[in-house]
Design a protein around this motif. Structure first.
Motif, PDB file in Angstrom:
ATOM      1  N   ARG A 253       8.776 -20.066   1.432  1.00 24.00           N
ATOM      2  CA  ARG A 253       8.542 -18.933   0.532  1.00 24.00           C
ATOM      3  C   ARG A 253       7.137 -18.212   0.710  1.00 24.00           C
ATOM      4  O   ARG A 253       7.256 -16.943   0.505  1.00 24.00           O
ATOM      5  CB  ARG A 253       8.720 -19.488  -1.003  1.00 24.00           C
ATOM      6  CG  ARG A 253      10.182 -19.528  -1.168  1.00 24.00           C
ATOM      7  CD  ARG A 253      10.615 -20.097  -2.458  1.00 24.00           C
ATOM      8  NE  ARG A 253       9.957 -19.124  -3.892  1.00 24.00           N
ATOM      9  CZ  ARG A 253      10.516 -18.111  -4.045  1.00 24.00           C
ATOM     10  NH1 ARG A 253      11.480 -17.429  -3.557  1.00 24.00           N
ATOM     11  NH2 ARG A 253       9.941 -17.237  -4.993  1.00 24.00           N
ATOM     12  N   MET A 254       6.187 -19.015   1.090  1.00 24.78           N
ATOM     13  CA  MET A 254       5.010 -18.434   1.481  1.00 24.78           C
ATOM     14  C   MET A 254       5.182 -17.483   2.440  1.00 24.78           C
ATOM     15  O   MET A 254       4.501 -16.166   2.658  1.00 24.78           O
ATOM     16  CB  MET A 254       3.811 -19.619   1.959  1.00 24.78           C
ATOM     17  CG  MET A 254       3.125 -20.173   0.754  1.00 24.78           C
ATOM     18  SD  MET A 254       2.176 -19.070   0.030  1.00 24.78           S
ATOM     19  CE  MET A 254       0.490 -19.712   0.982  1.00 24.78           C
ATOM     20  N   LEU A 255       5.950 -17.838   3.515  1.00 24.04           N
ATOM     21  CA  LEU A 255       6.201 -16.807   4.758  1.00 24.04           C
ATOM     22  C   LEU A 255       7.221 -15.799   4.428  1.00 24.04           C
ATOM     23  O   LEU A 255       6.729 -14.842   4.903  1.00 24.04           O
ATOM     24  CB  LEU A 255       6.730 -17.848   5.817  1.00 24.04           C
ATOM     25  CG  LEU A 255       5.442 -18.642   6.638  1.00 24.04           C
ATOM     26  CD1 LEU A 255       6.172 -19.817   7.443  1.00 24.04           C
ATOM     27  CD2 LEU A 255       4.747 -17.777   7.644  1.00 24.04           C
ATOM     28  N   ALA A 256       7.974 -16.077   3.691  1.00 21.49           N
ATOM     29  CA  ALA A 256       8.855 -14.912   3.148  1.00 21.49           C
ATOM     30  C   ALA A 256       8.045 -14.047   2.510  1.00 21.49           C
ATOM     31  O   ALA A 256       8.336 -12.677   2.554  1.00 21.49           O
ATOM     32  CB  ALA A 256      10.087 -15.509   2.215  1.00 21.49           C
ATOM     33  N   LYS A 257       7.130 -14.326   1.594  1.00 23.79           N
ATOM     34  CA  LYS A 257       6.265 -13.246   1.002  1.00 23.79           C
ATOM     35  C   LYS A 257       5.340 -12.711   1.795  1.00 23.79           C
ATOM     36  O   LYS A 257       5.358 -11.289   1.531  1.00 23.79           O
ATOM     37  CB  LYS A 257       5.354 -14.353  -0.048  1.00 23.79           C
ATOM     38  CG  LYS A 257       4.544 -13.367  -0.867  1.00 23.79           C
ATOM     39  CD  LYS A 257       3.848 -14.165  -1.735  1.00 23.79           C
ATOM     40  CE  LYS A 257       2.888 -13.212  -2.830  1.00 23.79           C
ATOM     41  NZ  LYS A 257       2.071 -13.852  -3.634  1.00 23.79           N
ATOM     42  N   GLU A 258       4.828 -13.219   2.923  1.00 30.88           N
ATOM     43  CA  GLU A 258       3.946 -12.605   3.629  1.00 30.88           C
ATOM     44  C   GLU A 258       4.917 -11.352   4.520  1.00 30.88           C
ATOM     45  O   GLU A 258       4.582 -10.436   4.753  1.00 30.88           O
ATOM     46  CB  GLU A 258       3.701 -13.654   4.936  1.00 30.88           C
ATOM     47  CG  GLU A 258       2.712 -14.679   4.545  1.00 30.88           C
ATOM     48  CD  GLU A 258       1.282 -14.213   4.412  1.00 30.88           C
ATOM     49  OE1 GLU A 258       0.785 -13.014   4.680  1.00 30.88           O
ATOM     50  OE2 GLU A 258       0.663 -14.849   3.597  1.00 30.88           O
ATOM     51  N   VAL A 259       6.097 -11.945   4.851  1.00 30.24           N
ATOM     52  CA  VAL A 259       6.842 -11.006   5.406  1.00 30.24           C
ATOM     53  C   VAL A 259       7.309  -9.694   4.740  1.00 30.24           C
ATOM     54  O   VAL A 259       7.484  -8.634   5.211  1.00 30.24           O
ATOM     55  CB  VAL A 259       8.164 -11.626   6.042  1.00 30.24           C
ATOM     56  CG1 VAL A 259       9.424 -10.765   6.686  1.00 30.24           C
ATOM     57  CG2 VAL A 259       7.810 -12.663   7.219  1.00 30.24           C
ATOM     58  N   GLU A 260       7.492  -9.932   3.440  1.00 32.16           N
ATOM     59  CA  GLU A 260       7.770  -9.120   2.699  1.00 32.16           C
ATOM     60  C   GLU A 260       6.733  -7.854   2.468  1.00 32.16           C
ATOM     61  O   GLU A 260       7.033  -6.755   2.267  1.00 32.16           O
ATOM     62  CB  GLU A 260       8.445  -9.609   1.350  1.00 32.16           C
ATOM     63  CG  GLU A 260       9.723  -8.862   0.431  1.00 32.16           C
ATOM     64  CD  GLU A 260       9.996  -9.393  -0.756  1.00 32.16           C
ATOM     65  OE1 GLU A 260      10.608 -10.516  -0.446  1.00 32.16           O
ATOM     66  OE2 GLU A 260      10.117  -8.996  -1.825  1.00 32.16           O
ATOM     67  N   ALA A 261       5.550  -8.553   2.199  1.00 32.52           N
ATOM     68  CA  ALA A 261       4.576  -7.653   2.103  1.00 32.52           C
ATOM     69  C   ALA A 261       4.047  -6.849   3.291  1.00 32.52           C
ATOM     70  O   ALA A 261       3.773  -5.908   3.089  1.00 32.52           O
ATOM     71  CB  ALA A 261       3.167  -8.806   1.694  1.00 32.52           C
ATOM     72  N   LEU A 262       4.218  -7.462   4.587  1.00 30.16           N
ATOM     73  CA  LEU A 262       3.794  -6.824   5.688  1.00 30.16           C
ATOM     74  C   LEU A 262       5.054  -5.738   6.095  1.00 30.16           C
ATOM     75  O   LEU A 262       4.730  -4.848   6.518  1.00 30.16           O
ATOM     76  CB  LEU A 262       3.643  -7.822   6.844  1.00 30.16           C
ATOM     77  CG  LEU A 262       2.467  -8.742   6.713  1.00 30.16           C
ATOM     78  CD1 LEU A 262       2.640  -9.910   7.735  1.00 30.16           C
ATOM     79  CD2 LEU A 262       1.270  -7.891   7.065  1.00 30.16           C
ATOM     80  N   PHE A 263       6.167  -6.100   5.942  1.00 33.85           N
ATOM     81  CA  PHE A 263       7.289  -5.312   6.361  1.00 33.85           C
ATOM     82  C   PHE A 263       8.051  -4.830   5.427  1.00 33.85           C
ATOM     83  O   PHE A 263       9.283  -4.039   5.898  1.00 33.85           O
ATOM     84  CB  PHE A 263       8.098  -6.291   7.529  1.00 33.85           C
ATOM     85  CG  PHE A 263       7.163  -6.615   8.718  1.00 33.85           C
ATOM     86  CD1 PHE A 263       6.647  -6.027   9.764  1.00 33.85           C
ATOM     87  CD2 PHE A 263       6.820  -8.017   8.590  1.00 33.85           C
ATOM     88  CE1 PHE A 263       5.996  -6.509  10.729  1.00 33.85           C
ATOM     89  CE2 PHE A 263       5.847  -8.797   9.562  1.00 33.85           C
ATOM     90  CZ  PHE A 263       5.548  -7.935  10.672  1.00 33.85           C
ATOM     91  N   GLY A 264       8.180  -5.239   4.204  1.00 36.24           N
ATOM     92  CA  GLY A 264       8.956  -4.720   3.149  1.00 36.24           C
ATOM     93  C   GLY A 264      10.363  -5.181   3.448  1.00 36.24           C
ATOM     94  O   GLY A 264      11.393  -4.560   2.953  1.00 36.24           O
ATOM     95  N   TYR A 265      10.434  -6.365   4.025  1.00 38.54           N
ATOM     96  CA  TYR A 265      11.877  -6.928   4.413  1.00 38.54           C
ATOM     97  C   TYR A 265      12.259  -8.023   3.697  1.00 38.54           C
ATOM     98  O   TYR A 265      11.392  -9.058   3.525  1.00 38.54           O
ATOM     99  CB  TYR A 265      11.906  -7.212   6.016  1.00 38.54           C
ATOM    100  CG  TYR A 265      12.996  -7.830   6.356  1.00 38.54           C
ATOM    101  CD1 TYR A 265      14.074  -6.880   6.770  1.00 38.54           C
ATOM    102  CD2 TYR A 265      13.170  -9.096   6.585  1.00 38.54           C
ATOM    103  CE1 TYR A 265      15.399  -7.303   7.243  1.00 38.54           C
ATOM    104  CE2 TYR A 265      14.655  -9.561   6.964  1.00 38.54           C
ATOM    105  CZ  TYR A 265      15.639  -8.635   7.332  1.00 38.54           C
ATOM    106  OH  TYR A 265      16.691  -9.244   7.819  1.00 38.54           O
ATOM    107  N   HIS A 266      13.546  -8.152   3.278  1.00 39.70           N
ATOM    108  CA  HIS A 266      14.027  -9.331   2.466  1.00 39.70           C
ATOM    109  C   HIS A 266      15.192  -9.725   3.364  1.00 39.70           C
ATOM    110  O   HIS A 266      15.993  -8.838   3.560  1.00 39.70           O
ATOM    111  CB  HIS A 266      14.414  -8.841   1.324  1.00 39.70           C
ATOM    112  CG  HIS A 266      14.725  -9.998   0.192  1.00 39.70           C
ATOM    113  ND1 HIS A 266      16.094  -9.930  -0.270  1.00 39.70           N
ATOM    114  CD2 HIS A 266      14.118 -10.906  -0.194  1.00 39.70           C
ATOM    115  CE1 HIS A 266      15.906 -11.160  -0.915  1.00 39.70           C
ATOM    116  NE2 HIS A 266      14.877 -11.869  -0.868  1.00 39.70           N
ATOM    117  N   THR A 267      15.261 -10.865   3.961  1.00 38.39           N
ATOM    118  CA  THR A 267      16.198 -11.059   4.677  1.00 38.39           C
ATOM    119  C   THR A 267      17.939 -11.021   4.493  1.00 38.39           C
ATOM    120  O   THR A 267      17.970 -11.685   3.344  1.00 38.39           O
ATOM    121  CB  THR A 267      16.061 -12.935   5.084  1.00 38.39           C
ATOM    122  OG1 THR A 267      14.751 -12.840   5.510  1.00 38.39           O
ATOM    123  CG2 THR A 267      16.876 -13.398   6.205  1.00 38.39           C
ATOM    124  N   GLY A 268      18.284 -10.425   5.143  1.00 33.68           N
ATOM    125  CA  GLY A 268      19.610 -10.458   5.123  1.00 33.68           C
ATOM    126  C   GLY A 268      20.436  -9.701   3.800  1.00 33.68           C
ATOM    127  O   GLY A 268      21.506  -9.601   3.532  1.00 33.68           O
TER     128      GLY A 268
END
Lengths: 288, 280, 340
Positions: A253-268
């Motif tokens: 979830r830490m990494l998911a948060k980073e990705v969401e913050a950086l790329f505005g992306y939520h997997t799938g």
């Protein structure tokens, strides 16, 4: 039998009767009452299928067993799979990554009210607002609409860890990974972990020792988390299956948060948008 | 339980005394164990193998390709396929390796005396069969007719080509060669070894067969031999598997209740038939 | 029989911890693992089944089996000798697990010298189970909650006048040596009878397993297997291992390597995959089937004891509820239907 169960069984029965699929992957109850994955090959067996909050694995991981033709001349099998909303996003992940073909998979999507682990609602489910899977062929719906919790900070559970210094994080995870037995249940249960040869086991080049000791465990988990950044759907199957109860979801979830913050992306979320780490655009700028 | 139990996982230090190319990607290594007394007592039978250490990587089980009567050094044909063999291929005369062995059961050559022998060797699978051929040629009158079927994917992958003349010249001995894919200068058969065996059709009467090759070849060789009237009890196969210990401990190489390293690598086919899964 | 009060036992264990590496069940973030303790205070008392077996103290999860020094000349040395160790709180099933591993590593030639050194250096103090817990089935595979097999000493909790007390059975010479100077007093006590589980299947004989090898049953049982290594790593008898050289230090002209052995598992796909990708056990059903066959046919046929002691850990650890008891019952049923 609940209304959900009846709908799952009826969908399974129909798919098998019509020859749409050769197997339906859902859940059954073992002889001691434990819920577990079930593989139904015949319409008559659809009665084995059950649904309950204890259905807390991600069955999409089994699609990897059916993505190749078993023998020359035999087509790739068609499979139906029972999914929760988080699992459904893993279906999109595998479509993005060209692991499966849409026409070979029938998705039985279940309207989800949250899954339980050892009788308690999974932490992520307490804040999750997803009720209906983003992708399905059949939607399994309850008679009464499922309550949705008020919107709150999705990542509240990792906020505390974010405040820690790197040293504190190292210490925390060293303590958690200490009891890891390197059984790889986390990896095996994960639909996103499907490398033919995992880095942790690769013989040539030999990235990491075969030792079942802290440095190797640490390496394995951190490496796995990175490989899942932007790909983890947050189903927490890794954590659910861990025989040592390591809180792996926190790492993901830490990494998911980073990705969401950086790329505005939520997997799938949808079948079209490519995962940020699987694509590149010249305009892309990291807001570091 | 005693303190003095030796560590069976500890290899003998050995030195490469000869290295030559045998075929594309295959080298023949001549090895001498450093301890002269151990070397003198190193007695082995055709079909046995040794665990060869490439220090820094690990061990790999490799069939012994020589016989004591013909070669002072212990010979191994090494196919470059994995990390250990890759490292071995970079070594040269004078370099140190580790050697544990001889391991495995070996062929019951005594039992084969008086019989007609059909040998099927495919690619690197020919290596552990060379000691069989050499033993028979060395004691020619003890055995019946020897029919050697020798195959490889391409001519450059055939092993021990420099010995074919000797084999052909031996009394009551036939050599049949074939490759899956011929080159323009290839003078022998092209096609699968099983086709050739069926064509030549050696008699099953008072005969035994010995097959060593890739899994798929063993599978079809057994079918061809069956067609020729060979019963499972007449067919001997040498099996291989990933091994870590070579002494029946690590668990990796079992076929049913048999360990390839300990009960094999030589099996009478009927002993392992039931438990072959995808074929080893 | 000698009886110790809890305080006397603690005192004795403290004393042992000074002379030996003392390992005992410890609560590590909610999981019961056999870890080294400095004294009795770290021990988790009143436990049922530990999450991991004490196997790692006689067959370490990772250990060097050879030290290789490469310099002007190459030297090969045995790994350092294990320290004298006492494992406290061993359940009777786990002690039988050690015996099963002995049958392979020690009794079957060639004996494994490194394992022998561990076994020699280690004394096992058992703690009898008052009952069979959930998923326990030691009685199906020839054991009992109060079995003394494989132990050096067995302690049984008995009613004391003031809290817990432990009756001590001396089983082996090693145990006798360790118990010399043990506090406590000689008393006539009768040991409580453990409560046994009911409704368990009967284990089919090895030839029954052999006959069912190609049944579709195995595909059904193992279809959900994820191919992880949890069942084998928690198992007190699984002993498969991997070997690989690792660099310890590298200086100009001198490299020190160690040849490590680490637990491995026949249930995982890479276990038998060879260079080039061919896998002689290509399906999960053939891999998991091997685990059951190893336990109930290959192991007893090759080495004597069963490869299963009924601890039930694999049932608890399996993420997808593959239940060895259900498998035993299934084979029992197949055997019965085949012979009728």
């Amino acid at each position: 039998m609940s209304a959900l169960e009846e709908q799952i069984r009826s969908a399974a029965r129909q798919y098998l009767e019509n020859g749409d699929v050769s197997v339906v992957i859902g859940y059954e109850r073992g002889p001691k009452g434990k819920v577990r994955p079930a593989f139904v090959h015949q319409a008559d067996d659809a009665e084995r299928l059950v649904w309950s909050p204890e259905c807390n694995l991600n069955l999409v991981t089994y699609l990897h067993n059916y993505k190749h033709s078993p023998r020359r001349g035999v087509p790739v099998p068609r499979v139906a799979v029972v999914v929760r909303p988080c699992d459904a996003r893993a279906v999109n992940l595998l479509l993005h990554e060209q692991q499966i073909k849409r026409e070979n998979v029938k998705v039985i999507g279940v309207t989800c009210a949250g899954s339980e682990v050892d009788g308690e609602l999974r932490q992520a489910c307490t804040v999750c607002q997803e009720r209906v899977p983003v992708i399905y062929d059949v939607l399994v719906e309850p008679e009464q609409p499922v309550e949705v919790p008020e919107a709150q900070d999705d990542y509240g559970d990792v906020a505390e860890m974010e405040s820690w210094t790197p040293g504190e994080r190292l210490e925390y995870w060293a303590k958690e990974f200490d009891r890891c037995i390197r059984c790889y249940a986390c990896r095996q249960a994960c639909p996103g972990c499907y490398c033919f040869e995992c880095v942790a086991e690769q013989v040539f080049p030999h990235w990491t020792s075969i030792a079942l000791e802290l440095p190797e465990k640490y390496f394995f988990h951190v490496m796995r988390a990175f490989h899942l950044a932007g790909r983890c759907v947050g189903c927490d199957a890794c954590e659910v299956v861990c025989p040592m109860d390591i809180p792996l979801s926190k790492l993901n979830r830490m990494l998911a948060k980073e990705v969401e913050a950086l790329f505005g992306y939520h997997t799938g979320d949808d079948p079209e948008t490519l995962p940020p780490l699987a694509t590149f655009s010249p305009e892309e700028r990291l807001r570091l | 339980m005693t303190h003095s139990l030796p560590n069976p996982m500890k290899p003998h230090l050995a030195t490469l005394v000869g290295v030559r190319n045998l075929a594309t990607g295959i080298k023949l290594f001549q090895v001498k164990i450093d301890d002269a007394e151990v070397m003198r007592r190193f007695d082995y039978t055709p079909g046995q193998f040794a665990e060869i250490s490439a220090f820094g990587v690990g061990e790999s089980p490799i069939g012994i390709a020589s016989i004591r009567a013909r070669s002072e050094a212990i010979e191994f044909a090494v196919n470059r396929v994995g990390t250990v063999t890759e490292t071995l291929h970079r070594l040269d005369v004078g370099d140190k390796i580790g050697l544990r062995g001889p391991l495995g059961n070996g062929f019951p050559m005594e039992q084969f005396k008086g019989k007609n022998i059909v040998v099927l060797g495919g690619g690197i699978g020919g290596a552990p069969l060379r000691p069989v051929v050499q033993t028979i040629l060395h004691n020619r009158s003890d055995y019946g007719k020897l029919s050697i079927f020798w195959a490889a994917r391409t001519p450059d992958l055939l092993v021990f080509t420099d010995e074919y003349d000797e084999w052909r010249a031996a009394p009551n001995t036939e050599l049949h060669l074939t490759v899956d894919k011929a080159t323009p200068d290839w003078l022998h058969k092209e096609g699968l070894i099983t086709t050739l065996v069926e064509e030549v059709a050696p008699s099953a009467e008072n005969a035994i067969s010995i097959t060593c090759g890739p899994p798929i070849m063993i599978k079809f060789a057994m079918l061809s031999l069956q067609k020729l009237g060979f019963a499972s009890e007449q067919n001997w196969v040498t099996l291989e598997a990933k091994m870590k210990c070579g002494i029946g401990k690590c668990g990796r190489c079992n076929i049913g209740d048999k360990f390839i390293c300990l009960d094999g690598p030589i099996f009478r086919f009927d002993q392992v038939q039931q438990f072959l899964e995808s074929f080893v | 029989m000698k009886v110790l009060t809890q305080a006397q036992l603690n005192e004795w264990l403290n004393h042992l911890a000074e002379r030996f590496t003392l390992a005992a069940p410890v609560n590590v973030q909610g999981k019961l693992l056999y870890r080294q303790v400095d004294d009795s205070s770290g021990i988790a008392w009143g436990f049922e089944r530990t999450d991991m077996s004490p196997k790692t103290w006689t067959f370490p999860a990772t250990e060097p089996i050879l030290i290789i020094e490469q310099g002007a000349e190459t030297r090969l040395d045995d790994a350092p000798a294990p320290a004298p160790t006492v494992v406290f709180g061993v359940r009777p099933c786990d002690a039988r697990g050690a015996l099963a591993i002995d049958a392979l590593f020690l009794d079957k030639e060639p004996s494994d010298g490194q394992y022998a050194r561990h076994r020699e250096a280690t004394t096992l103090i058992g703690l009898a189970c008052p009952q069979m817990w959930d998923s326990c089935f030691c009685t199906v595979v020839g054991g009992a909650p109060n079995s003394t097999e494989g132990l050096d000493l067995l302690l049984t909790e008995v009613d004391g006048s003031d809290g817990a007390a432990y009756a001590v059975q001396i089983i082996s010479e090693k145990g006798e040596k360790l118990a010399a100077g043990m506090p406590g007093e000689e008393k006539g006590v009768s040991l409580p009878k453990p409560r046994l589980a009911k409704g368990l299947p009967t284990l089919p004989a090895s030839q029954e397993w052999k006959a069912q090898f190609n049944e579709t049953f195995w595909k059904q049982v193992t279809e959900r297997c994820l191919g992880c290594r949890a069942c084998t790593f928690v198992c007190p008898t699984c002993r498969c291992f991997d070997v690989r050289d690792e660099v310890v230090s590298r200086q100009p002209g001198r490299t020190v390597l160690q040849r490590l052995r680490a637990w491995d598992a026949c249930t995982s796909a890479p276990y038998r995959r060879i260079a080039g990708g061919h896998n002689p056990r290509p399906t999960q059903h053939s891999r998991l089937r091997n685990r059951f066959y190893c336990k109930f046919m290959y192991y007893p046929d090759d080495f004597g004891p069963l490869g299963c002691v009924g601890c039930g850990r694999c049932i608890e650890a399996c993420p997808v509820n593959i239940d060895i008891l259900e498998v035993i019952a299934g084979v029992e049923q197949l055997a019965a239907s085949g012979s009728s």
